[in-house]
Design a protein around this motif. Structure first.
Motif, PDB file in Angstrom:
ATOM      1  N   CYS A   1       0.803  -1.223   0.000  1.00 25.38           N
ATOM      2  CA  CYS A   1       0.000   0.000   0.000  1.00 25.38           C
ATOM      3  C   CYS A   1       0.840   1.279   0.000  1.00 25.38           C
ATOM      4  CB  CYS A   1      -0.902  -0.021   1.228  1.00 25.38           C
ATOM      5  SG  CYS A   1      -0.003  -0.188   2.788  1.00 25.38           S
ATOM      6  N   ASP A   2       0.123   2.413  -0.162  1.00 22.60           N
ATOM      7  CA  ASP A   2       0.777   3.730  -0.154  1.00 22.60           C
ATOM      8  C   ASP A   2      -0.062   4.707   0.674  1.00 22.60           C
ATOM      9  OD1 ASP A   2      -1.352   3.874  -1.936  1.00 22.60           O
ATOM     10  OD2 ASP A   2      -0.294   5.108  -3.407  1.00 22.60           O
ATOM     11  N   PRO A   3      -0.272   4.453   1.962  1.00 25.26           N
ATOM     12  CA  PRO A   3      -1.234   5.260   2.734  1.00 25.26           C
ATOM     13  C   PRO A   3      -0.902   6.742   2.706  1.00 25.26           C
ATOM     14  CG  PRO A   3      -0.108   3.606   4.135  1.00 25.26           C
ATOM     15  CD  PRO A   3       0.428   3.461   2.768  1.00 25.26           C
TER      16      PRO A   3
ATOM     17  N   HIS B   1      -5.411   7.986   2.562  1.00 22.06           N
ATOM     18  CA  HIS B   1      -6.596   7.901   3.407  1.00 22.06           C
ATOM     19  C   HIS B   1      -7.303   6.565   3.239  1.00 22.06           C
ATOM     20  CE1 HIS B   1      -5.658  12.143   3.141  1.00 22.06           C
ATOM     21  NE2 HIS B   1      -6.407  12.361   4.214  1.00 22.06           N
ATOM     22  N   ASP B   2      -7.510   6.144   2.002  1.00 17.02           N
ATOM     23  CA  ASP B   2      -8.269   4.908   1.778  1.00 17.02           C
ATOM     24  C   ASP B   2      -7.409   3.678   2.058  1.00 17.02           C
ATOM     25  OD1 ASP B   2      -6.873   5.797  -0.493  1.00 17.02           O
ATOM     26  OD2 ASP B   2      -8.175   4.737  -1.890  1.00 17.02           O
ATOM     27  N   ASP B   3      -6.087   3.774   1.837  1.00 19.02           N
ATOM     28  CA  ASP B   3      -5.199   2.671   2.243  1.00 19.02           C
ATOM     29  C   ASP B   3      -5.278   2.455   3.760  1.00 19.02           C
ATOM     30  OD1 ASP B   3      -3.035   2.384  -0.280  1.00 19.02           O
ATOM     31  OD2 ASP B   3      -3.828   4.379  -0.017  1.00 19.02           O
ATOM     32  N   ALA B   4      -5.377   3.567   4.505  1.00 14.19           N
ATOM     33  CA  ALA B   4      -5.443   3.447   5.972  1.00 14.19           C
ATOM     34  C   ALA B   4      -6.635   2.583   6.375  1.00 14.19           C
ATOM     35  CB  ALA B   4      -5.554   4.840   6.598  1.00 14.19           C
TER      36      ALA B   4
ATOM     37  N   GLY C   1       3.787   6.263  -4.044  1.00 20.44           N
ATOM     38  CA  GLY C   1       2.563   6.431  -4.829  1.00 20.44           C
ATOM     39  C   GLY C   1       1.886   7.723  -4.427  1.00 20.44           C
ATOM     40  N   ASN C   2       0.943   7.600  -3.507  1.00 21.97           N
ATOM     41  CA  ASN C   2       0.263   8.814  -3.039  1.00 21.97           C
ATOM     42  C   ASN C   2       1.270   9.836  -2.506  1.00 21.97           C
ATOM     43  OD1 ASN C   2      -2.413   8.094  -3.576  1.00 21.97           O
ATOM     44  ND2 ASN C   2      -2.542   6.883  -1.698  1.00 21.97           N
ATOM     45  N   GLN C   3       2.341   9.333  -1.910  1.00 18.80           N
ATOM     46  CA  GLN C   3       3.451  10.174  -1.441  1.00 18.80           C
ATOM     47  C   GLN C   3       4.743   9.365  -1.597  1.00 18.80           C
ATOM     48  OE1 GLN C   3       4.757  12.807  -0.781  1.00 18.80           O
ATOM     49  NE2 GLN C   3       3.129  14.324  -0.583  1.00 18.80           N
TER      50      GLN C   3
ATOM     51  N   PRO D   1      -2.592  -5.536  -3.430  1.00 16.21           N
ATOM     52  CA  PRO D   1      -1.966  -4.239  -3.698  1.00 16.21           C
ATOM     53  C   PRO D   1      -3.027  -3.140  -3.813  1.00 16.21           C
ATOM     54  CG  PRO D   1      -1.460  -5.887  -5.418  1.00 16.21           C
ATOM     55  CD  PRO D   1      -2.627  -6.381  -4.635  1.00 16.21           C
ATOM     56  N   THR D   2      -2.781  -2.037  -3.100  1.00 19.32           N
ATOM     57  CA  THR D   2      -3.711  -0.898  -3.154  1.00 19.32           C
ATOM     58  C   THR D   2      -2.936   0.363  -3.547  1.00 19.32           C
ATOM     59  OG1 THR D   2      -3.406  -0.424  -0.787  1.00 19.32           O
ATOM     60  CG2 THR D   2      -5.192  -1.927  -1.375  1.00 19.32           C
ATOM     61  N   ALA D   3      -1.975   0.193  -4.435  1.00 20.80           N
ATOM     62  CA  ALA D   3      -1.019   1.254  -4.762  1.00 20.80           C
ATOM     63  C   ALA D   3      -0.431   0.937  -6.138  1.00 20.80           C
ATOM     64  CB  ALA D   3       0.079   1.263  -3.692  1.00 20.80           C
ATOM     65  N   PRO D   4       0.440   1.801  -6.683  1.00 20.54           N
ATOM     66  CA  PRO D   4       1.158   1.407  -7.894  1.00 20.54           C
ATOM     67  C   PRO D   4       1.814   0.039  -7.704  1.00 20.54           C
ATOM     68  CG  PRO D   4       1.533   3.720  -7.422  1.00 20.54           C
ATOM     69  CD  PRO D   4       0.775   3.174  -6.239  1.00 20.54           C
TER      70      PRO D   4
ATOM     71  N   PHE E   1      -5.138   6.320 -11.199  1.00 20.27           N
ATOM     72  CA  PHE E   1      -3.870   6.718 -10.581  1.00 20.27           C
ATOM     73  C   PHE E   1      -2.878   5.557 -10.399  1.00 20.27           C
ATOM     74  CE2 PHE E   1      -1.220   7.337  -6.796  1.00 20.27           C
ATOM     75  CZ  PHE E   1      -0.565   8.517  -7.111  1.00 20.27           C
ATOM     76  N   ASN E   2      -3.284   4.466  -9.751  1.00 23.36           N
ATOM     77  CA  ASN E   2      -2.323   3.403  -9.420  1.00 23.36           C
ATOM     78  C   ASN E   2      -1.675   2.803 -10.673  1.00 23.36           C
ATOM     79  OD1 ASN E   2      -2.726   3.662  -6.676  1.00 23.36           O
ATOM     80  ND2 ASN E   2      -4.221   1.983  -6.547  1.00 23.36           N
ATOM     81  N   ILE E   3      -2.443   2.695 -11.743  1.00 19.91           N
ATOM     82  CA  ILE E   3      -1.901   2.126 -12.979  1.00 19.91           C
ATOM     83  C   ILE E   3      -1.088   3.188 -13.721  1.00 19.91           C
ATOM     84  CG2 ILE E   3      -2.451   0.881 -15.111  1.00 19.91           C
ATOM     85  CD1 ILE E   3      -3.297  -0.635 -12.554  1.00 19.91           C
TER      86      ILE E   3
ATOM     87  N   HIS F   1     -11.749   3.748  -2.140  1.00 20.46           N
ATOM     88  CA  HIS F   1     -11.297   2.756  -3.118  1.00 20.46           C
ATOM     89  C   HIS F   1     -10.700   1.483  -2.498  1.00 20.46           C
ATOM     90  CE1 HIS F   1     -11.517   6.008  -6.111  1.00 20.46           C
ATOM     91  NE2 HIS F   1     -10.846   6.754  -5.262  1.00 20.46           N
ATOM     92  N   ASP F   2      -9.605   1.660  -1.743  1.00 23.12           N
ATOM     93  CA  ASP F   2      -8.733   0.522  -1.438  1.00 23.12           C
ATOM     94  C   ASP F   2      -9.390  -0.593  -0.607  1.00 23.12           C
ATOM     95  OD1 ASP F   2      -6.744   1.715  -2.931  1.00 23.12           O
ATOM     96  OD2 ASP F   2      -5.788   2.659  -1.215  1.00 23.12           O
ATOM     97  N   PRO F   3     -10.247  -0.261   0.369  1.00 22.60           N
ATOM     98  CA  PRO F   3     -10.870  -1.355   1.127  1.00 22.60           C
ATOM     99  C   PRO F   3     -11.741  -2.278   0.278  1.00 22.60           C
ATOM    100  CG  PRO F   3     -11.021   0.711   2.333  1.00 22.60           C
ATOM    101  CD  PRO F   3     -10.545   1.055   0.960  1.00 22.60           C
TER     102      PRO F   3
HETATM  103 CA    CA Z   1      -3.767   3.538  -2.385  1.00 23.60          CA
END
Ligand code: CA
Ligand code: BDR
Length: 314
Positions: free
Chosen positions: A9-11, A13-16, A38-40, A123-126, A165-167, A239-241
């Motif tokens: 993941c790339d927390p 908000h939604d990754d959290a 990713g997000n950061q 995976p919830t990120a790039p 975004f992730n892709i 998204h991520d959950p």
């Molecule tokens: Ca994410």
């Protein structure tokens, strides 16, 4: 038996919330949390994973940092959506949960080769870490039950008109994953936009009466303001959950089989997921594609997990 998973993941908000759902739901055995840029930046997403685990009382789950940049192109972060910290909004206590030494991909490989049963990657990120895992350790695939990812869309994008975004952040990595032969389930924007954190959801989180419930409501409040400002959404999509929920109970997220290709060269469409729902192209099916969310069941699981974790820490 709970399903053993690793969340990458790339927390965020939604990754959290994805981490909390994975750690707080009895249907999941969360073996590790790995982080990626990713997000950061990866420094910030790793710090955020530690902050989430600290505030949610998630101890004993190893956290390892992974790739700092996409495979080919430079990193572009989503500070417009997630803020300078990657998880702006609430005030978090200083993290007391640490990371384990070593690279995320090496931790994943060790778990995949040592765990008694195949493990699901979420995976919830790039997809940089996952692509690196599959190329550096080809035998890792034997230890993967399936990859259930948040990314892509059957429709339009959210980073460009065509790409999610992730892709978009690491299309080469996504291409490797979709062509790997490992079973892939794609939870894209077309389904995550059905997971809207409405005022009623925020009230339920706040109404739990725990510090954790309050922090989740604040995360969603920040996310809501970003989605309103950037896209005019009345409520933000969590998204991520959705990917974690698919693993918890497949009935929450209905999927269909399709061929999915990642566009690498399009002048305006780089990073798009070309999902052939109607079989126009003569391409083999390589993915399950999420098409419909049972939002009621989804929110019950998310809020139930936050309630369970919050009760442990209050
Ligand atoms: Ca994410
Ligand atoms: C995805 O992009 C990120 O900003 C979110 O965390 C999610 O993983 C949605 O496009």
């Amino acid at each position: 038996m709970p399903v053993p998973i690793i969340i990458d993941c790339d927390p965020g908000h939604d990754d959290a919330l994805a981490i909390m759902l994975a750690a707080g739901d009895p249907a999941i055995d969360l073996l590790a949390i790995t982080t990626v840029a990713g997000n950061q930046t990866v420094e910030k997403t790793t710090f955020n994973a530690r902050r989430v685990c600290t505030v949610a009382g998630i101890t004993g789950v190893p956290i390892a940092a992974g790739c700092a940049r996409p495979l080919v192109q430079p990193l572009r972060v989503a500070d417009d959506v997630h803020g300078d910290s990657g998880m702006d909004g609430p005030r978090f206590p200083d993290p007391t949960v640490g990371t384990v030494p070593g690279h995320a991909v090496d931790l994943m490989y060790r778990i995949l080769t040592e765990h008694p049963e195949p493990v699901t990657l979420v995976p919830t990120a790039p997809l940089t870490n996952i692509a690196l895992l599959l190329t550096r350790y080809p035998d890792a695939a034997a230890g993967i039950h399936e990859i259930v990812l948040m990314g892509g869309s059957t429709e339009r994008g959210n980073k460009t008109p065509a790409a999610e975004f992730n892709i978009f952040i690491d299309p080469e990595a996504a291409d490797i994953v979709f062509r790997s032969g490992v079973p892939v389930t794609m939870c894209g924007l077309n389904v995550t936009h059905q997971a809207l954190a409405t005022p009623d959801v925020l009230a339920r989180l706040d109404g739990l009466g725990t510090e954790l419930g309050g922090i989740c409501a604040q995360l969603m409040t920040y996310f809501a303001s970003a989605y309103k400002r950037l896209w005019g959404f009345e409520a933000p999509p969590l998204h991520d959950p959705v990917a974690v929920a698919r693993v918890i109970d497949p009935a929450i997220v209905r999927c269909v089989d399709a061929s999915v290709a990642v566009e690498l060269h399009g002048q305006f469409t780089r990073g798009a997921t070309v999902v052939d729902l109607h079989r126009y192209l003569d391409r083999p099916v390589n993915a399950r594609v999420a098409v419909e969310l049972d939002a009621g069941l989804f929110w019950d699981r998310v809020i139930g997990a936050v309630e369970r974790l919050g009760a442990r820490t209050t």
